[in-house]
Structure formats: structure tokens, C-alpha cells
Design a protein around this motif. Sequence first.
Motif: not given
Length: 118
Positions: A42-45, A47, A69-70
Motif C-alpha cells: 500500500k501507498r497512500d490510498q 493497494e 495521482t494528484d
Amino acid sequence: MLTDIHPKIPMRNKHITREFYINKLGFKQLGTADYDGYLMLKRDQIEVHFFQFTTLDPKENYGQVYIRTDNIDKFYSSLVENKTEIHPNGKLQIKPWGQKEFSILDPDSNLLTFGQKI
């Protein structure tokens, strides 16, 4: 009703996959359990789940995941800094469909495309 998606993609070697995603892409292992033949990162939101496929031929693997991504410029720069290989046909660029994107291949040739709406 639908809230999340967790793609499952093939891996040949759990150790190599784990190290790539953690050291190159900044993911963390999800949970503390070590499942035989299965890996969850997982990274940020985001999975991503992996299933063991020891006989996978990377030249015949068509696994693909598109990750939004933002802050694509910052993420791209971080990968270039840590010498993550960017796909030769996937350099950071603005696409005609209104996305800024780039792509990489993981150790098993799963194509990871990262994109941001412009």
C-alpha cells in the motif's frame, strides 16, 4: 456502492517484488502477516495485491494497472532521482485525452501507468 479497487497482478518472486515496490516506489507492506504466495502493498490510498506465478514469462505478461495521482511531477521526479527505470515509451508527457502520464515496468513486466488529469 463501489468504494475501492485492489488489483491483483502476478509476481515470480515475492522478495524481489516487495523490494522493488518498497524501495523504488515507496509502498509499504500491508499488515504483518506473511501469506504464502501472496503479497499486499500500500501507498497512500492505493493497494496492489500480488499472487505467486513462478512460471510467468515476463515477455508474455500483459498485467497492467493505471494509478491516478494528484502530483505527478513530484512523483515522477522522485522516481528519476532514485534511478527507477522509466519505460522507454512511457516518458512523462501530456496525452491527447487530457492526462499527464508516465509508465514503468515492475520486475515481472507488469505495466504501471501513473496519470493526473490536467
